[in-house]
Design a protein around this motif. Sequence first.
Motif, PDB file in Angstrom:
ATOM      1  N   SER A 159       0.857  -1.232   0.036  1.00 12.47           N
ATOM      2  CA  SER A 159       0.110  -0.013   0.019  1.00 12.47           C
ATOM      3  C   SER A 159       0.920   1.011   0.057  1.00 12.47           C
ATOM      4  CB  SER A 159      -0.817  -0.139   1.019  1.00 12.47           C
ATOM      5  OG  SER A 159      -0.158   0.187   2.500  1.00 12.47           O
ATOM      6  N   ILE A 160       0.505   2.193  -0.651  1.00 11.48           N
ATOM      7  CA  ILE A 160       1.247   3.540  -0.801  1.00 11.48           C
ATOM      8  C   ILE A 160       0.367   4.625  -0.463  1.00 11.48           C
ATOM      9  CG2 ILE A 160       2.560   4.787  -2.464  1.00 11.48           C
ATOM     10  CD1 ILE A 160       2.658   2.378  -4.301  1.00 11.48           C
ATOM     11  N   THR A 161       1.188   5.223   0.449  1.00 13.42           N
ATOM     12  CA  THR A 161       0.507   6.729   0.935  1.00 13.42           C
ATOM     13  C   THR A 161       1.470   7.792   0.573  1.00 13.42           C
ATOM     14  OG1 THR A 161       1.026   6.504   3.225  1.00 13.42           O
ATOM     15  CG2 THR A 161      -1.095   5.594   2.298  1.00 13.42           C
ATOM     16  N   LEU A 162       1.083   8.966   0.341  1.00  9.16           N
ATOM     17  CA  LEU A 162       1.673  10.362  -0.021  1.00  9.16           C
ATOM     18  C   LEU A 162       1.384  11.377   1.041  1.00  9.16           C
ATOM     19  CD1 LEU A 162       3.745  11.624  -1.520  1.00  9.16           C
ATOM     20  CD2 LEU A 162       2.334  12.229  -3.429  1.00  9.16           C
ATOM     21  N   GLU A 163       2.051  11.916   1.953  1.00 12.46           N
ATOM     22  CA  GLU A 163       1.473  12.898   2.914  1.00 12.46           C
ATOM     23  C   GLU A 163       1.255  14.203   1.960  1.00 12.46           C
ATOM     24  OE1 GLU A 163       0.202  14.087   6.518  1.00 12.46           O
ATOM     25  OE2 GLU A 163       1.106  12.308   5.774  1.00 12.46           O
ATOM     26  N   GLY A 164       1.908  14.363   0.854  1.00 11.44           N
ATOM     27  CA  GLY A 164       1.626  15.581   0.066  1.00 11.44           C
ATOM     28  C   GLY A 164       2.855  15.876  -0.877  1.00 11.44           C
ATOM     29  N   ILE A 165       2.290  16.730  -1.777  1.00 13.14           N
ATOM     30  CA  ILE A 165       3.440  17.444  -2.833  1.00 13.14           C
ATOM     31  C   ILE A 165       3.213  18.688  -2.464  1.00 13.14           C
ATOM     32  CG2 ILE A 165       4.199  17.676  -5.148  1.00 13.14           C
ATOM     33  CD1 ILE A 165       3.025  14.757  -5.723  1.00 13.14           C
ATOM     34  N   LEU A 166       4.337  19.606  -2.486  1.00 14.63           N
ATOM     35  CA  LEU A 166       4.463  21.001  -2.331  1.00 14.63           C
ATOM     36  C   LEU A 166       5.447  21.579  -3.420  1.00 14.63           C
ATOM     37  CD1 LEU A 166       3.323  23.297  -1.038  1.00 14.63           C
ATOM     38  CD2 LEU A 166       5.181  23.311   0.681  1.00 14.63           C
ATOM     39  N   ILE A 167       5.047  22.253  -4.379  1.00 15.84           N
ATOM     40  CA  ILE A 167       5.733  23.012  -5.299  1.00 15.84           C
ATOM     41  C   ILE A 167       5.590  24.276  -5.238  1.00 15.84           C
ATOM     42  CG2 ILE A 167       6.054  23.121  -7.779  1.00 15.84           C
ATOM     43  CD1 ILE A 167       5.291  20.504  -8.307  1.00 15.84           C
ATOM     44  N   THR A 168       6.636  25.094  -4.980  1.00 18.15           N
ATOM     45  CA  THR A 168       6.479  26.540  -4.548  1.00 18.15           C
ATOM     46  C   THR A 168       7.454  27.321  -5.484  1.00 18.15           C
ATOM     47  OG1 THR A 168       7.899  26.279  -2.834  1.00 18.15           O
ATOM     48  CG2 THR A 168       5.584  26.203  -2.341  1.00 18.15           C
ATOM     49  N   ASN A 169       7.063  28.474  -5.876  1.00 21.43           N
ATOM     50  CA  ASN A 169       7.903  29.437  -6.532  1.00 21.43           C
ATOM     51  C   ASN A 169       8.605  28.925  -7.866  1.00 21.43           C
ATOM     52  OD1 ASN A 169       7.473  31.361  -4.611  1.00 21.43           O
ATOM     53  ND2 ASN A 169       8.864  30.407  -3.204  1.00 21.43           N
ATOM     54  N   ALA A 170       7.860  28.037  -8.670  1.00 23.92           N
ATOM     55  CA  ALA A 170       8.524  27.675  -9.749  1.00 23.92           C
ATOM     56  C   ALA A 170       8.360  28.302 -11.091  1.00 23.92           C
ATOM     57  CB  ALA A 170       7.805  26.346  -9.896  1.00 23.92           C
ATOM     58  N   LEU A 192      -0.607  19.085  -3.030  1.00 27.15           N
ATOM     59  CA  LEU A 192      -1.334  17.787  -3.009  1.00 27.15           C
ATOM     60  C   LEU A 192      -1.553  17.607  -1.788  1.00 27.15           C
ATOM     61  CD1 LEU A 192      -2.577  15.611  -4.583  1.00 27.15           C
ATOM     62  CD2 LEU A 192      -0.487  14.518  -4.601  1.00 27.15           C
ATOM     63  N   SER A 193      -2.615  17.313  -1.307  1.00 23.46           N
ATOM     64  CA  SER A 193      -3.073  16.788  -0.071  1.00 23.46           C
ATOM     65  C   SER A 193      -2.459  15.276   0.275  1.00 23.46           C
ATOM     66  CB  SER A 193      -4.347  17.212   0.369  1.00 23.46           C
ATOM     67  OG  SER A 193      -5.292  16.027  -0.270  1.00 23.46           O
ATOM     68  N   LYS A 194      -2.801  14.856   1.335  1.00 26.15           N
ATOM     69  CA  LYS A 194      -2.405  13.497   1.841  1.00 26.15           C
ATOM     70  C   LYS A 194      -3.024  12.714   0.856  1.00 26.15           C
ATOM     71  CE  LYS A 194      -2.378  10.070   5.385  1.00 26.15           C
ATOM     72  NZ  LYS A 194      -2.655   9.605   6.563  1.00 26.15           N
ATOM     73  N   PHE A 195      -2.270  11.570   0.123  1.00 21.80           N
ATOM     74  CA  PHE A 195      -2.974  10.844  -0.987  1.00 21.80           C
ATOM     75  C   PHE A 195      -2.938   9.222  -0.393  1.00 21.80           C
ATOM     76  CE2 PHE A 195      -1.689   7.740  -4.260  1.00 21.80           C
ATOM     77  CZ  PHE A 195      -3.003   7.692  -5.046  1.00 21.80           C
ATOM     78  N   ASP A 196      -3.955   8.608  -0.601  1.00 22.60           N
ATOM     79  CA  ASP A 196      -3.960   7.206  -0.546  1.00 22.60           C
ATOM     80  C   ASP A 196      -4.912   6.551  -1.471  1.00 22.60           C
ATOM     81  OD1 ASP A 196      -3.619   4.712   0.643  1.00 22.60           O
ATOM     82  OD2 ASP A 196      -4.517   5.003   2.599  1.00 22.60           O
ATOM     83  N   PHE A 197      -4.600   5.403  -1.762  1.00 26.81           N
ATOM     84  CA  PHE A 197      -5.443   4.877  -3.005  1.00 26.81           C
ATOM     85  C   PHE A 197      -6.830   4.397  -2.227  1.00 26.81           C
ATOM     86  CE2 PHE A 197      -1.490   2.862  -4.445  1.00 26.81           C
ATOM     87  CZ  PHE A 197      -1.564   3.379  -5.875  1.00 26.81           C
ATOM     88  N   ASP A 198      -7.669   4.862  -3.278  1.00 25.38           N
ATOM     89  CA  ASP A 198      -9.362   4.711  -2.932  1.00 25.38           C
ATOM     90  C   ASP A 198      -9.744   5.652  -1.745  1.00 25.38           C
ATOM     91  OD1 ASP A 198      -9.684   2.578  -4.842  1.00 25.38           O
ATOM     92  OD2 ASP A 198      -8.778   1.134  -3.448  1.00 25.38           O
ATOM     93  N   GLN A 199      -8.966   6.797  -1.633  1.00 21.50           N
ATOM     94  CA  GLN A 199      -9.347   7.793  -0.866  1.00 21.50           C
ATOM     95  C   GLN A 199      -9.403   9.055  -1.507  1.00 21.50           C
ATOM     96  OE1 GLN A 199     -10.267   7.153   2.354  1.00 21.50           O
ATOM     97  NE2 GLN A 199     -10.182   4.917   2.070  1.00 21.50           N
ATOM     98  N   TRP A 200     -10.247  10.019  -1.202  1.00 15.27           N
ATOM     99  CA  TRP A 200     -10.277  11.343  -1.790  1.00 15.27           C
ATOM    100  C   TRP A 200      -9.228  12.150  -1.374  1.00 15.27           C
ATOM    101  CZ3 TRP A 200     -13.374  12.324  -5.686  1.00 15.27           C
ATOM    102  CH2 TRP A 200     -14.324  11.665  -6.036  1.00 15.27           C
ATOM    103  N   ALA A 201      -8.474  12.819  -2.424  1.00  9.67           N
ATOM    104  CA  ALA A 201      -7.542  13.782  -2.078  1.00  9.67           C
ATOM    105  C   ALA A 201      -7.617  14.970  -2.681  1.00  9.67           C
ATOM    106  CB  ALA A 201      -5.980  13.269  -2.694  1.00  9.67           C
ATOM    107  N   SER A 202      -7.048  16.111  -2.443  1.00 11.04           N
ATOM    108  CA  SER A 202      -7.309  17.359  -2.931  1.00 11.04           C
ATOM    109  C   SER A 202      -5.905  17.879  -3.844  1.00 11.04           C
ATOM    110  CB  SER A 202      -7.705  18.586  -2.310  1.00 11.04           C
ATOM    111  OG  SER A 202      -6.968  18.871  -1.075  1.00 11.04           O
ATOM    112  N   LEU A 203      -6.387  18.556  -4.939  1.00 10.52           N
ATOM    113  CA  LEU A 203      -5.286  19.110  -5.639  1.00 10.52           C
ATOM    114  C   LEU A 203      -5.407  20.720  -5.922  1.00 10.52           C
ATOM    115  CD1 LEU A 203      -2.376  18.721  -7.305  1.00 10.52           C
ATOM    116  CD2 LEU A 203      -3.853  18.373  -9.191  1.00 10.52           C
ATOM    117  N   GLN A 204      -4.529  21.528  -5.449  1.00 11.66           N
ATOM    118  CA  GLN A 204      -4.661  23.071  -5.777  1.00 11.66           C
ATOM    119  C   GLN A 204      -3.423  23.464  -6.613  1.00 11.66           C
ATOM    120  OE1 GLN A 204      -7.210  24.825  -5.139  1.00 11.66           O
ATOM    121  NE2 GLN A 204      -8.386  23.066  -4.076  1.00 11.66           N
ATOM    122  N   ALA A 205      -3.591  24.295  -7.523  1.00 13.97           N
ATOM    123  CA  ALA A 205      -2.443  24.790  -8.319  1.00 13.97           C
ATOM    124  C   ALA A 205      -2.693  26.389  -8.752  1.00 13.97           C
ATOM    125  CB  ALA A 205      -2.117  23.828  -9.603  1.00 13.97           C
TER     126      ALA A 205
END
Length: 704
Positions: A159-170, A192-205
Amino acid sequence: MKKLFIALGVIVVVLIGAVVALITLVNPNQFKPLIVEQVKKNTGYELVIDGDLSWEFFPSVGLSIGRTELRNPQGFSQQNLFAVDRVGVDVSVMPLLEQKLEIGNVVLDGATVSIERLNDGSTNLDPLTQNKESTPQEPQPQSSDTAGDDAVGASEPWSITLEGILITNASLSINDLQQQQITELQDVNLTLSKFDFDQWASLQANVKGKNNQQIFAADFGLEFKLAKDFANYELRNIALQASFDDEVNKIESANIKLDTFAFDQLNALTFEVVGKLADLSLNTSGAGQLQVDQAIQNIALNEVNIETILEGDSLPVSPLNSSLKSDIKFDVANSHLDLVLSQFSALDTELDGKLAVTLADIAKVRFSLHSPNIDVDALTAKMGGENAQGKDEDAGSSDSQTASSEKEQEPDLSALKTLDVQGDIAIDKFKASNVKLDTVKAVVKINRGIAELSSFSANLYQGSIAADARLDGNKTPAEYTTTAAVKGVKVLPLLVDAAEVDVVEGTGNIDLDLAGKSLTPTGIKQNLAGTVKINFEDGAVHGINVAQLIRENYAKFTGKKIDDVDGPQKTDFSAMTATLRLNKGVMTTNDLAAQSPLLRVRGKGQANYLKETMDMTISTSVVGSLKGQGGADIDELKDVTIPVRIHGTWAQPKFALVFDDVMKAKAQKEIDRGLKKLDEKLGDKIKDEKTREAVDGLLKGLFN
């Protein structure tokens, strides 16, 4: 059990010891030369790592990289293809024991990408593509042990979870010297908010940018859910907010929202755009149902409902409100658009129908449109009316015609060369210049600069019209031809509605065969040529009572007195025909003919429709009693041809009898009568030709 706890304790101690040994004994900076060497070997780029590489550990193990640059090859204006101030990533240790990969926040700060295309077409990305093409991937044999591991992995997936991705000042810049275009993206941020399979996550850009003189900005957000097999996903709460500005246009806000999105399903869509297009203020909003197939080849927008408000001084009406209801389908592979127009309304005019467009080098358009009512006059009234100056003032001035023609310009028809259009139009009721038509049907074709009205028909004033026309937009000025047949039209109400004149009544049949060039108002008149044949039945010419005019003028000439009877100011006819020839602003005819039980009329002359003047001679013969036209009978003028001259302007024509010709005709009539009586008395005595000529001359002298 005790042995089990001892074994687990040993594993934990070994892991912790390994991490501590990794942190304390291994300096990650010693890998810098190896990393730089491998990047150079596999990509051809020079990698420069100015910052330090550092470990992060417990409760997660991670790596942080400082300032790093990927240098461009020689010949490019920017030093770096890619640069970043800091990269950080970490992985939780303890969940690894349970086959769980828990990745912490991935941080990318201050990243810049510079892409360039030179005049010769080469780019600074070419080393990447060339190395990829020159190094084919060989399939590696898989050992039985590996296969066994895969089998285990398949039976017990990670199982893979991702706490988040933060790209700034690119930032991103694309400099295309071939196209002379520079595109820049600045302040690029992604979360990118916390990511887990089959769970809702949010992305803002969000991003800001410019392309030459165009400046734009966008904020994007959505929620998504991804399946473990990566084959299925769901989207919801999709929102895009954007703005755009250039030298001419300014879109203050463009908002698009999708409640949900899934392939092969209807997804509710709403949008709103506010801004300015050139000098027009725009406010439009709408809603519909978006459907996209799995292959993204068919896109449909159903139940579209759009409301638009335009404001500006250049509009005929401000504000200009319009509404649209339709269904839209787009075939991506074939670049084909289908539009079913349920309703379009603007300026009290409605349209419905179908439209199909295929995009290619020459756009292919097919349509079928219908309107219940089009009132051009009402539209003109809404638009503030026409400028009526000029017609009443100096209507016959050639100087004003010349001045106006100098200001007129031929329309640009170059767009016709890029179209392949064919369709039909049906209008239940149509009104233009106060002329009323119904059941209007037309077939239109445009192909490579040639526009054709291949079929036009309508009912008007208890009659009908059928016509066709052709316009050649490949020539300058444009050339055109048209033919038309008008059958059974009631002429009087048509003239009253069209020109507010009641000069002729009756049932009219008109055939037109015309050609010309130029599409300016003056150019049309100057270059129009062809024939117009008219055939009117059971009518009358208003404004003149020819019988009464003859009676009155003859009484003045002879000194006789006639009864003062004011008859109707019209001249009845049972039939009237003429062939009108148009050429360079002048209409001529020499076969005007009209018949009635009392009169026979022949006419010839010309009318200048540039100056709106005329000069016609109408020759009238009295063949019956003039009492029928009101007043006493004048037998003396029976069978005598009486010329009537009609001249002056169209607005105020003048009528005059040419009575010297009348008296000559009457004298000739008396001579012929005298010769007949003399011949009856003298009989054979006047058979000698010379004698007859002498007597004829003597009698003529009596009347001269």
